[in-house]
Design an enzyme around this catalytic site. Structure first.
Site, short mmCIF file in Angstrom:
data_model
loop_
_atom_site.label_atom_id
_atom_site.label_comp_id
_atom_site.label_asym_id
_atom_site.label_seq_id
_atom_site.Cartn_x
_atom_site.Cartn_y
_atom_site.Cartn_z
N ALA A 91 45.07 -5.10 16.15
CA ALA A 91 44.95 -5.14 14.75
C ALA A 91 44.89 -3.56 14.56
O ALA A 91 44.28 -2.80 15.14
CB ALA A 91 43.85 -5.67 14.08
N CYS A 92 45.54 -3.27 13.35
CA CYS A 92 45.16 -1.92 12.65
C CYS A 92 44.15 -2.08 11.47
O CYS A 92 43.57 -2.98 11.47
CB CYS A 92 46.48 -1.01 12.57
SG CYS A 92 47.65 -2.00 11.29
N ILE A 93 44.37 -1.37 10.49
CA ILE A 93 43.44 -1.31 9.56
C ILE A 93 43.59 -2.73 8.63
O ILE A 93 42.71 -3.35 8.47
CB ILE A 93 43.61 0.07 8.57
CG1 ILE A 93 43.08 1.26 9.27
CG2 ILE A 93 42.54 -0.28 7.31
CD1 ILE A 93 43.17 2.53 8.73
N THR A 94 44.92 -3.10 8.49
CA THR A 94 45.08 -4.24 7.65
C THR A 94 45.88 -5.28 8.31
O THR A 94 46.35 -6.37 7.42
CB THR A 94 45.76 -3.70 6.28
OG1 THR A 94 46.88 -2.97 6.69
CG2 THR A 94 45.00 -2.64 5.52
N ARG A 95 46.55 -5.01 9.50
CA ARG A 95 47.54 -6.21 10.18
C ARG A 95 46.91 -6.61 11.46
O ARG A 95 46.51 -5.80 12.17
CB ARG A 95 48.89 -5.29 10.02
CG ARG A 95 49.43 -4.65 8.81
CD ARG A 95 50.63 -3.78 9.38
NE ARG A 95 50.93 -2.97 8.16
CZ ARG A 95 52.29 -2.67 7.80
NH1 ARG A 95 53.14 -3.25 8.60
NH2 ARG A 95 52.57 -1.72 6.96
#
Length: 536
Positions: A479-483
């Site tokens: 995951a990154c910040i939002t995905r």
């Protein structure tokens, strides 16, 4: 093409780990540099911060604590990329990266010594004395550096990335290998350090042969980008915003921030490569009177859309909502606008209109490109650590002063950008009847912490895994910040967009076996829950 997308997505995800270290380091550097500045202390008579005081010593410590991070970015990238690209046994990959990085530069330094190349022989003065022109001397000297005290080639972050990729490959290939009984001690993870020694020595032998050519090509590419001037800044801003849709911007912008693609400048008697590295080197140099807008041209342009434009777009969506829905969507739009303004994290706003009105996103990309061009034209040089919100603006704009940054143009043009975004978004939403939040039965629920807890209790993470085709269909999840960023074995088993919306996803992006599910700031939590629950 799909495999390229998947690879870039994975590399971008790997870059995020070392980059995550930088905000805190940058803040320490910014605070330390600002409040130990002689002119600042003298102008405001801040005698308690004068040299020799306890406060000054503490700030100097903060300054050096931040500076060491930027001085060792190649090693951080080696470790971060290795962890990010390793499928299993990530801690083993990290050890392999450190071991490989040290071995890589030690062997290169030894080979340079065999060739008679020493730190003293490649200084600019020594090269000038040997008959080189000033330009030749500077070019040759820039190819050499010290890494952790080892004299070596100036491979910078590219060298760190190369070491990280090779360490990850070795870990993925050998960490589960079973050797015969008489060598069983070296099976599994213990085989990785052995193979690291065997693989990195040839890599180090090859680099002195190929790196000068690669280095010059990178420098020329950076010069070409610089020669594009303001048009180049516009294209960079617009293209990076479009790449953000696919999450591929993380694989591109570090090359401009940390390598010769972002330019090379002399700061404090040393040649520094990469836009962000140049900015922080200048931040650390009290003799610099104005930071370089050439260095920050890939950073500063984001402040106008992130702090002013997108919050105004959120207000426009609120005003365009049906009256009966305004109270329902007010919270989610205000929260997203505040997130953008404070931190520069824009996806909560962008994904409220990206899928229902792509034309709005295209307009947003053009306006962002114009912002990059304007900031470059006006010589604005406000650096950043991670994003372009009030936090970075305060530390690297306000605290550094207008004389060094020309940050006043951000405050002057910010309200103009707010007006442009508000009226453009309002006009387009009404003219084309876009289904932004609160219109045309679009989803307008604000998810609270209570809702998230209820989702956990009702098995949302299990539902996510099920709609990805089951745990056996998941090859890699991060995951990154939002995905949520998932690589699946069979993309046909992944549920439709309608199903994902029923699971509260804001959108889904697919390419080959790569799937990105936009869950906002809960993405990291869901990833950790899935990994813990299924023992991935």
């Amino acid at each position: 093409m799909n495999s390229i997308f998947s690879s870039l997505q994975k590399i971008g995800r790997a870059f995020m780990l070392p980059i995550a270290v930088l905000p805190m380091a940058g803040i320490l550097l910014g605070i330390g540099g600002a409040f130990t500045s002689g002119p600042l202390i003298e102008t405001y008579n801040l005698t308690f911060l004068a040299s020799g005081t306890l406060a000054n010593q503490f700030l100097q410590m903060c300054f050096n604590a931040g500076l060491f991070v930027f001085a060792n970015l190649p090693l951080l990238f080696a470790v971060g990329v290795a962890i990010g690209m390793a499928n299993l046994n990530k801690e083993t990959a990290a050890l392999a990266a450190v071991l490989g990085f040290l071995l890589f530069h030690t062997v290169i330094g030894t080979l340079l010594g065999f060739q008679g190349i020493t730190p003293d022989s490649v200084t600019v003065d020594a090269l000038l004395a040997a008959g080189k022109s000033p330009a030749e001397a500077a070019g040759i000297a820039s190819m050499y550096a010290h890494e952790l005290g080892i004299f070596t080639l100036q491979t910078g972050v590219f060298g760190g990335i190369s070491c990280g990729l090779l360490a990850a490959y070795i870990t993925n290939t050998f960490s589960n290998k079973q050797l015969p009984d008489y060598l069983a001690f070296f099976s599994g993870n213990r085989l990785v350090p052995v193979m690291t020694m065997l693989y990195f020595i040839p890599l180090a032998f090859i680099f002195p042969l190929i790196w000068p050519t690669i280095f010059q090509a990178i420098v020329h590419a950076g010069e070409a980008f610089s020669s594009m001037g303001y048009i180049g800044s516009f294209l960079y801003g617009s293209v990076m915003r479009l790449l953000n849709i696919f999450g591929l911007h993380h694989a591109i912008y570090p090359l401009f921030w940390y390598t010769e693609l972002g330019g090379v400048q002399e700061v404090g008697g040393q040649l520094i490569a990469g836009g962000q590295k140049i900015f922080f080197a200048q931040l650390a140099d009290p003799s610099v009177t104005h930071f370089s807008s050439e260095a920050t041209r890939t950073m500063t342009g984001g402040f106008l859309p992130m702090m002013f434009g997108l919050p105004a777009a959120a207000f426009a969506m609120y005003r365009c909502a049906e009256d009966k829905n305004k109270n329902k969507i007010k919270g989610i739009l205000f929260s997203a606008a505040l997130t953008s303004f404070l931190t520069g994290i824009t996806e909560p706003i962008e994904f409220t209109f990206l899928f229902v009105a792509p034309a709005l996103y295209a307009v947003h990309a053009v306006l962002e490109g114009l912002s990059y061009m304007l900031m470059h034209m006006l010589d604005v040089a406000v650096g950043i650590t991670f994003s372009r919100g009030l936090i970075d603006f305060t530390f690297f704009g306000l605290l550094q002063g207008t004389a060094k940054t020309s940050y006043q143009w951000i405050l002057i043009l910010g309200p103009v950008y707010s007006v442009v975004y508000y009226f453009l978004f309002s006009f387009l939403i009404r003219r084309f009847n876009y289904s932004t939040p609160g219109r045309n039965e679009a989803e307008n629920k604000l998810y609270t912490r209570k809702d998230v807890n209820e989702q956990k209790e009702s098995g949302l993470t299990e539902a996510i895994v099920e709609q990805l085709g089951g745990i056996e269909n998941i090859e890699n999840i991060d995951a990154c910040i939002t995905r949520l960023r998932v690589t699946v074995k069979d993309a046909s088993l992944v549920a439709s967009d309608e199903v994902w919306r029923s699971l509260h996803a804001k959108g889904v992006i697919r390419s080959g076996n790569g799937v990105q599910i936009i869950y906002g700031t809960q993405a990291e939590i869901y990833k950790n829950q899935i990994i813990a629950h299924y023992g991935i």
